[in-house]
Design a protein around this motif. Structure first.
Motif, PDB file in Angstrom:
ATOM      1  N   ALA A   7       4.558 -11.921  -0.528  1.00 33.62           N
ATOM      2  CA  ALA A   7       4.169 -10.949  -1.723  1.00 33.62           C
ATOM      3  C   ALA A   7       2.772  -9.927  -2.307  1.00 33.62           C
ATOM      4  O   ALA A   7       3.126  -8.846  -2.046  1.00 33.62           O
ATOM      5  N   GLN A   8       1.970 -11.195  -1.826  1.00 29.98           N
ATOM      6  CA  GLN A   8       0.307 -11.343  -2.215  1.00 29.98           C
ATOM      7  C   GLN A   8       0.460 -10.234  -0.551  1.00 29.98           C
ATOM      8  O   GLN A   8      -0.264  -9.337  -0.627  1.00 29.98           O
ATOM      9  N   ALA A   9       0.412 -10.276   0.688  1.00 29.65           N
ATOM     10  CA  ALA A   9       0.058 -10.471   1.234  1.00 29.65           C
ATOM     11  C   ALA A   9       1.190  -8.078   1.715  1.00 29.65           C
ATOM     12  O   ALA A   9       0.359  -7.429   2.009  1.00 29.65           O
ATOM     13  N   GLY A  10       2.206  -8.525   1.627  1.00 35.02           N
ATOM     14  CA  GLY A  10       2.876  -7.208   1.329  1.00 35.02           C
ATOM     15  C   GLY A  10       2.077  -6.289   0.559  1.00 35.02           C
ATOM     16  O   GLY A  10       1.638  -4.967   0.536  1.00 35.02           O
ATOM     17  N   GLY A  11       1.145  -6.575  -0.924  1.00 40.99           N
ATOM     18  CA  GLY A  11       0.766  -5.470  -1.177  1.00 40.99           C
ATOM     19  C   GLY A  11      -0.339  -5.278  -0.510  1.00 40.99           C
ATOM     20  O   GLY A  11      -0.936  -4.302  -0.887  1.00 40.99           O
ATOM     21  N   PHE A  12      -1.120  -6.421  -0.580  1.00 39.10           N
ATOM     22  CA  PHE A  12      -1.846  -5.563   0.414  1.00 39.10           C
ATOM     23  C   PHE A  12      -2.181  -5.074   1.543  1.00 39.10           C
ATOM     24  O   PHE A  12      -2.704  -3.813   2.193  1.00 39.10           O
ATOM     25  N   VAL A  13      -1.379  -5.224   2.434  1.00 39.60           N
ATOM     26  CA  VAL A  13      -0.829  -3.788   3.610  1.00 39.60           C
ATOM     27  C   VAL A  13      -0.489  -3.153   3.492  1.00 39.60           C
ATOM     28  O   VAL A  13      -0.799  -1.683   3.640  1.00 39.60           O
ATOM     29  N   GLN A  14      -0.158  -2.426   2.332  1.00 40.48           N
ATOM     30  CA  GLN A  14       0.654  -1.589   1.202  1.00 40.48           C
ATOM     31  C   GLN A  14      -0.452  -0.986   1.093  1.00 40.48           C
ATOM     32  O   GLN A  14      -0.316   0.616   1.526  1.00 40.48           O
ATOM     33  N   GLN A  15      -1.305  -1.594   0.456  1.00 39.52           N
ATOM     34  CA  GLN A  15      -2.306  -0.868  -0.057  1.00 39.52           C
ATOM     35  C   GLN A  15      -3.353  -0.145   1.354  1.00 39.52           C
ATOM     36  O   GLN A  15      -3.848   1.175   0.879  1.00 39.52           O
ATOM     37  N   GLY A  17      -2.596   0.292   3.912  1.00 36.25           N
ATOM     38  CA  GLY A  17      -1.732   1.370   4.649  1.00 36.25           C
ATOM     39  C   GLY A  17      -1.928   3.048   3.313  1.00 36.25           C
ATOM     40  O   GLY A  17      -2.115   4.090   4.152  1.00 36.25           O
ATOM     41  N   GLU A  18      -2.033   2.408   2.251  1.00 32.97           N
ATOM     42  CA  GLU A  18      -1.911   4.152   1.837  1.00 32.97           C
ATOM     43  C   GLU A  18      -4.023   4.198   1.943  1.00 32.97           C
ATOM     44  O   GLU A  18      -3.993   5.845   2.393  1.00 32.97           O
ATOM     45  N   GLN A  19      -4.083   3.338   1.913  1.00 32.88           N
ATOM     46  CA  GLN A  19      -5.976   3.868   1.813  1.00 32.88           C
ATOM     47  C   GLN A  19      -6.319   4.965   3.577  1.00 32.88           C
ATOM     48  O   GLN A  19      -7.046   4.958   3.463  1.00 32.88           O
ATOM     49  N   MET A  20      -5.492   4.017   4.605  1.00 31.05           N
ATOM     50  CA  MET A  20      -5.572   4.800   5.967  1.00 31.05           C
ATOM     51  C   MET A  20      -5.284   6.220   6.298  1.00 31.05           C
ATOM     52  O   MET A  20      -5.776   7.046   6.777  1.00 31.05           O
TER      53      MET A  20
END
Length: 80
Positions: free
Chosen positions: A38-46, A48-51
């Motif tokens: 769950a934490q990794a998914g949130g990190f990847v999503q965040q 991705g949004e920054q990129m």
């Protein structure tokens, strides 16, 4: 034979306790794994949004540099 049956009983108890302990450890490991996912998914999503935002900013900068930006106040229309 009482000693043999007592030993067999204690062995059964030990096996039962070991099974319970194993189940507890597997459950705890599974919970930890799910939390990590769950934490990794949130990190990847965040990330991705920054990129995505950085790419949009770069696109806007290039458009403005070559005069294709929408915020330019110059007009190319002429009045007769």
């Amino acid at each position: 034979m009482a000693d043999q049956s007592d030993l067999s009983h204690k062995t059964g108890q030990a096996a039962g306790h070991a099974q319970v302990k194993k189940d507890e450890m597997v459950d705890k490991a599974s919970e930890t794994c799910n939390q990590g996912k769950a934490q990794a998914g949130g990190f990847v999503q965040q990330t991705g949004e920054q990129m995505k935002q950085m790419a949009q900013g770069a696109t806007d900068a290039v458009k403005n540099a070559v005069g294709m930006g929408g915020s330019n106040s110059c007009s190319t229309t002429t009045k007769p």
